[in-house]
Design a protein around this motif. Structure first.
Motif, PDB file in Angstrom:
ATOM      1  N   LEU A 128      55.524  42.429  33.303  1.00  0.00           N
ATOM      2  CA  LEU A 128      54.368  42.281  32.404  1.00  0.00           C
ATOM      3  C   LEU A 128      52.906  42.081  33.442  1.00  0.00           C
ATOM      4  CD1 LEU A 128      53.166  40.988  29.823  1.00  0.00           C
ATOM      5  CD2 LEU A 128      53.325  38.630  30.877  1.00  0.00           C
ATOM      6  N   SER A 129      52.084  42.881  32.714  1.00  0.00           N
ATOM      7  CA  SER A 129      50.818  42.636  33.604  1.00  0.00           C
ATOM      8  C   SER A 129      49.807  41.732  32.719  1.00  0.00           C
ATOM      9  CB  SER A 129      50.324  44.031  33.720  1.00  0.00           C
ATOM     10  OG  SER A 129      51.036  45.048  34.390  1.00  0.00           O
ATOM     11  N   THR A 130      49.287  40.936  33.646  1.00  0.00           N
ATOM     12  CA  THR A 130      48.136  40.077  33.035  1.00  0.00           C
ATOM     13  C   THR A 130      46.688  40.771  33.444  1.00  0.00           C
ATOM     14  OG1 THR A 130      48.345  38.542  34.930  1.00  0.00           O
ATOM     15  CG2 THR A 130      49.633  38.012  33.288  1.00  0.00           C
ATOM     16  N   ARG A 131      45.745  40.199  32.871  1.00  0.00           N
ATOM     17  CA  ARG A 131      44.411  40.557  33.188  1.00  0.00           C
ATOM     18  C   ARG A 131      43.496  39.337  32.820  1.00  0.00           C
ATOM     19  NH1 ARG A 131      41.076  45.915  30.969  1.00  0.00           N
ATOM     20  NH2 ARG A 131      39.429  45.745  32.307  1.00  0.00           N
ATOM     21  N   SER A 132      42.231  39.069  33.356  1.00  0.00           N
ATOM     22  CA  SER A 132      41.457  37.920  33.162  1.00  0.00           C
ATOM     23  C   SER A 132      41.045  37.891  31.653  1.00  0.00           C
ATOM     24  CB  SER A 132      40.472  38.121  34.083  1.00  0.00           C
ATOM     25  OG  SER A 132      39.282  36.835  34.011  1.00  0.00           O
ATOM     26  N   HIS A 133      41.037  36.978  30.936  1.00  0.00           N
ATOM     27  CA  HIS A 133      40.966  36.876  29.596  1.00  0.00           C
ATOM     28  C   HIS A 133      39.586  37.457  29.082  1.00  0.00           C
ATOM     29  CE1 HIS A 133      44.583  34.781  29.082  1.00  0.00           C
ATOM     30  NE2 HIS A 133      44.232  33.922  30.047  1.00  0.00           N
ATOM     31  N   GLU A 134      38.489  37.159  29.730  1.00  0.00           N
ATOM     32  CA  GLU A 134      37.053  37.691  29.444  1.00  0.00           C
ATOM     33  C   GLU A 134      36.989  39.201  29.392  1.00  0.00           C
ATOM     34  OE1 GLU A 134      36.019  37.516  33.988  1.00  0.00           O
ATOM     35  OE2 GLU A 134      37.439  36.679  32.450  1.00  0.00           O
ATOM     36  N   PHE A 135      37.647  39.794  30.134  1.00  0.00           N
ATOM     37  CA  PHE A 135      37.902  41.298  30.503  1.00  0.00           C
ATOM     38  C   PHE A 135      38.838  41.824  29.546  1.00  0.00           C
ATOM     39  CE2 PHE A 135      36.299  40.374  34.765  1.00  0.00           C
ATOM     40  CZ  PHE A 135      34.973  41.042  34.611  1.00  0.00           C
ATOM     41  N   GLN A 252      28.679  31.174  28.645  1.00  0.00           N
ATOM     42  CA  GLN A 252      29.431  30.055  28.786  1.00  0.00           C
ATOM     43  C   GLN A 252      31.043  30.537  28.022  1.00  0.00           C
ATOM     44  OE1 GLN A 252      29.197  26.709  29.787  1.00  0.00           O
ATOM     45  NE2 GLN A 252      31.142  26.925  29.317  1.00  0.00           N
ATOM     46  N   GLN A 253      31.155  31.305  27.125  1.00  0.00           N
ATOM     47  CA  GLN A 253      32.339  31.880  26.505  1.00  0.00           C
ATOM     48  C   GLN A 253      33.022  32.370  27.731  1.00  0.00           C
ATOM     49  OE1 GLN A 253      31.069  33.872  23.122  1.00  0.00           O
ATOM     50  NE2 GLN A 253      31.239  32.209  21.875  1.00  0.00           N
ATOM     51  N   GLN A 254      32.613  33.214  28.598  1.00  0.00           N
ATOM     52  CA  GLN A 254      33.028  34.141  29.753  1.00  0.00           C
ATOM     53  C   GLN A 254      33.467  33.215  30.648  1.00  0.00           C
ATOM     54  OE1 GLN A 254      31.227  37.889  30.929  1.00  0.00           O
ATOM     55  NE2 GLN A 254      29.604  37.302  29.418  1.00  0.00           N
ATOM     56  N   ALA A 255      32.749  32.047  31.109  1.00  0.00           N
ATOM     57  CA  ALA A 255      33.246  31.163  32.006  1.00  0.00           C
ATOM     58  C   ALA A 255      34.361  30.518  31.411  1.00  0.00           C
ATOM     59  CB  ALA A 255      31.926  30.097  32.034  1.00  0.00           C
ATOM     60  N   ASP A 256      34.558  29.845  29.933  1.00  0.00           N
ATOM     61  CA  ASP A 256      35.633  29.292  29.825  1.00  0.00           C
ATOM     62  C   ASP A 256      37.012  30.256  29.775  1.00  0.00           C
ATOM     63  OD1 ASP A 256      34.153  27.197  29.013  1.00  0.00           O
ATOM     64  OD2 ASP A 256      34.158  27.725  26.892  1.00  0.00           O
ATOM     65  N   LEU A 257      36.750  31.532  29.319  1.00  0.00           N
ATOM     66  CA  LEU A 257      37.977  32.411  29.538  1.00  0.00           C
ATOM     67  C   LEU A 257      38.387  32.864  30.962  1.00  0.00           C
ATOM     68  CD1 LEU A 257      36.625  35.045  26.681  1.00  0.00           C
ATOM     69  CD2 LEU A 257      38.706  33.608  26.726  1.00  0.00           C
ATOM     70  N   ARG A 258      37.355  32.939  31.842  1.00  0.00           N
ATOM     71  CA  ARG A 258      37.711  32.734  33.696  1.00  0.00           C
ATOM     72  C   ARG A 258      38.519  31.481  33.728  1.00  0.00           C
ATOM     73  NH1 ARG A 258      32.622  35.179  33.755  1.00  0.00           N
ATOM     74  NH2 ARG A 258      31.505  33.336  34.578  1.00  0.00           N
ATOM     75  N   GLN A 291      40.907  37.052  41.918  1.00  0.00           N
ATOM     76  CA  GLN A 291      40.926  35.865  41.500  1.00  0.00           C
ATOM     77  C   GLN A 291      41.868  35.000  41.987  1.00  0.00           C
ATOM     78  OE1 GLN A 291      39.820  35.318  37.368  1.00  0.00           O
ATOM     79  NE2 GLN A 291      39.059  33.226  37.619  1.00  0.00           N
ATOM     80  N   ALA A 292      43.152  35.491  42.015  1.00  0.00           N
ATOM     81  CA  ALA A 292      44.496  34.648  42.365  1.00  0.00           C
ATOM     82  C   ALA A 292      44.364  34.273  43.712  1.00  0.00           C
ATOM     83  CB  ALA A 292      45.557  35.556  42.104  1.00  0.00           C
ATOM     84  N   SER A 293      43.918  34.961  44.545  1.00  0.00           N
ATOM     85  CA  SER A 293      43.845  34.503  45.768  1.00  0.00           C
ATOM     86  C   SER A 293      42.914  33.435  46.007  1.00  0.00           C
ATOM     87  CB  SER A 293      43.181  35.630  47.006  1.00  0.00           C
ATOM     88  OG  SER A 293      43.034  35.181  48.263  1.00  0.00           O
ATOM     89  N   ARG A 294      41.834  33.335  45.233  1.00  0.00           N
ATOM     90  CA  ARG A 294      40.735  32.282  45.484  1.00  0.00           C
ATOM     91  C   ARG A 294      41.424  30.817  44.725  1.00  0.00           C
ATOM     92  NH1 ARG A 294      37.295  36.514  43.825  1.00  0.00           N
ATOM     93  NH2 ARG A 294      37.107  35.738  41.657  1.00  0.00           N
ATOM     94  N   VAL A 295      42.261  31.106  43.443  1.00  0.00           N
ATOM     95  CA  VAL A 295      43.019  30.015  43.039  1.00  0.00           C
ATOM     96  C   VAL A 295      43.926  29.401  43.881  1.00  0.00           C
ATOM     97  CG1 VAL A 295      44.848  29.320  41.356  1.00  0.00           C
ATOM     98  CG2 VAL A 295      43.048  30.888  40.728  1.00  0.00           C
ATOM     99  N   TYR A 296      44.759  30.291  44.960  1.00  0.00           N
ATOM    100  CA  TYR A 296      45.567  29.588  45.922  1.00  0.00           C
ATOM    101  C   TYR A 296      44.843  28.840  46.862  1.00  0.00           C
ATOM    102  CZ  TYR A 296      48.755  33.222  44.726  1.00  0.00           C
ATOM    103  OH  TYR A 296      49.372  34.370  44.047  1.00  0.00           O
TER     104      TYR A 296
END
Length: 315
Positions: A128-135, A252-258, A291-296
């Motif tokens: 399964l491939s995921t992608r940032s929600h706003e994109f 703001q919506q993009q920030a919420d999705l990110r 973004q995943a790296s920044r989450v870690y």
């Protein structure tokens, strides 16, 4: 025979990955790897597995579909296939269904439970491939509008941005539907445009060297959307000026999705409660800046420990 299901998701470069597999299918066959792509899955093989609007769903239609799949699995084994890769993103739903529901693959559990039954519970691994929600949502909306759908209203966009169903929920439903299958998560941000790496990391197959890899089925840009709306006789002034990628969401919506995606990635990086495995880029070059790296690094996200799992059934 090992059976691997690549289920997309949509808008995560799945069409480009499938084109790469088709380009190298003869090389892969020599290594005992067979590909079931859309030229097979969309020409009757899966017909009847998923109920559609219309006459009452008949169980014998699903049984016939299961019989076709079993017969072709047996044929593949007799030919000496050691790894079968089934690649079909429509197994989990459609972008239009997501847009109608205002949430991400709400019926994935029921749909994949049917496929698990049809394959006699023999699917060993799911990619399964995921992608940032706003994109992901922006791409899905732009693609749908280019193919005749209406531009969502501000109210509809607000509901999408406020909905907290993320990839964590999608993966949880998927695991409930197919508890025996290993789930590998390969983020778009790390693997898009790198089909050979994706094949090697996802399927454990020594991937052929890519030829001319083209990014197919990309979401249309603003200029293309204007032409599509104009050709249909619709007003184009609803779209913003300029060129390039279109995002229908507010800042703001993009920030919420990110933030929702950051929560998803944090959960995956922390082990996903044992339900799935996050696959990192083996070269680290793309992943290190993702973004995943920044989450870690920042230890962001929420635990969401209180969520309940809903068990999906084939019926």
């Amino acid at each position: 025979m090992k059976i691997i299901a690549h289920i997309g998701a949509h808008r995560t470069s799945s069409t480009s990955f499938q084109a790469y597999l088709d380009q190298h299918k003869n090389d892969l066959v020599q290594d005992g790897v067979a590909i079931w792509g859309s030229e097979r899955t969309r020409k009757g093989l899966f017909a009847g597995l998923t109920p559609k609007p219309g006459p009452a769903y008949r169980k014998d239609v699903a049984n016939r579909a299961r019989g076709r799949i079993r017969m072709q699995l047996e044929q593949a084994e007799r030919k000496g296939v050691s790894t079968l890769l089934v690649t079909e993103e429509n197994m989990i739903g459609s972008t239009r269904a997501n847009l109608r529901a205002g949430q991400l693959y709400p019926a994935i559990g029921q749909k994949m439970a049917r496929f698990d039954w049809a394959f006699d519970h023999r699917i060993d691994r799911i990619i399964l491939s995921t992608r940032s929600h706003e994109f992901w949502w922006s791409s899905a909306i732009a693609y749908a509008v280019s193919r005749g759908a209406s531009i969502p209203s501000q109210s509809e966009l607000g509901c999408i941005a406020a909905n907290r169903r993320g990839w964590r929920d999608v993966i949880t439903d998927l695991h409930c539907a197919m508890p025996a299958a290993e789930i590998l998560v390969m983020p778009f941000e790390a693997f898009a445009g790198r089909p050979a790496v994706m094949l090697n990391c996802g399927a454990g197959v020594q991937a052929p060297v890519p030829g001319n890899v083209e990014w197919l089925n990309r979401s249309p840009e603003l200029s293309q959307l204007r032409r599509a709306l104009k050709a249909r006789g619709e007003a184009v002034d609803i779209l913003p000026d300029g060129h390039g990628r279109w995002s229908p969401f507010s800042d703001q919506q993009q920030a919420d999705l990110r933030e929702l995606y950051a929560d998803d990635l944090f959960w995956l990086a922390a082990g996903a409660d044992g339900l799935a495995k996050l696959v990192e880029d083996p070269l680290k070059e793309t992943w290190r800046n993702s973004q995943a790296s920044r989450v870690y690094k920042n230890d962001r996200g929420h635990s969401n420990d209180g969520r309940q799992q809903k068990v999906a059934q084939p019926g």
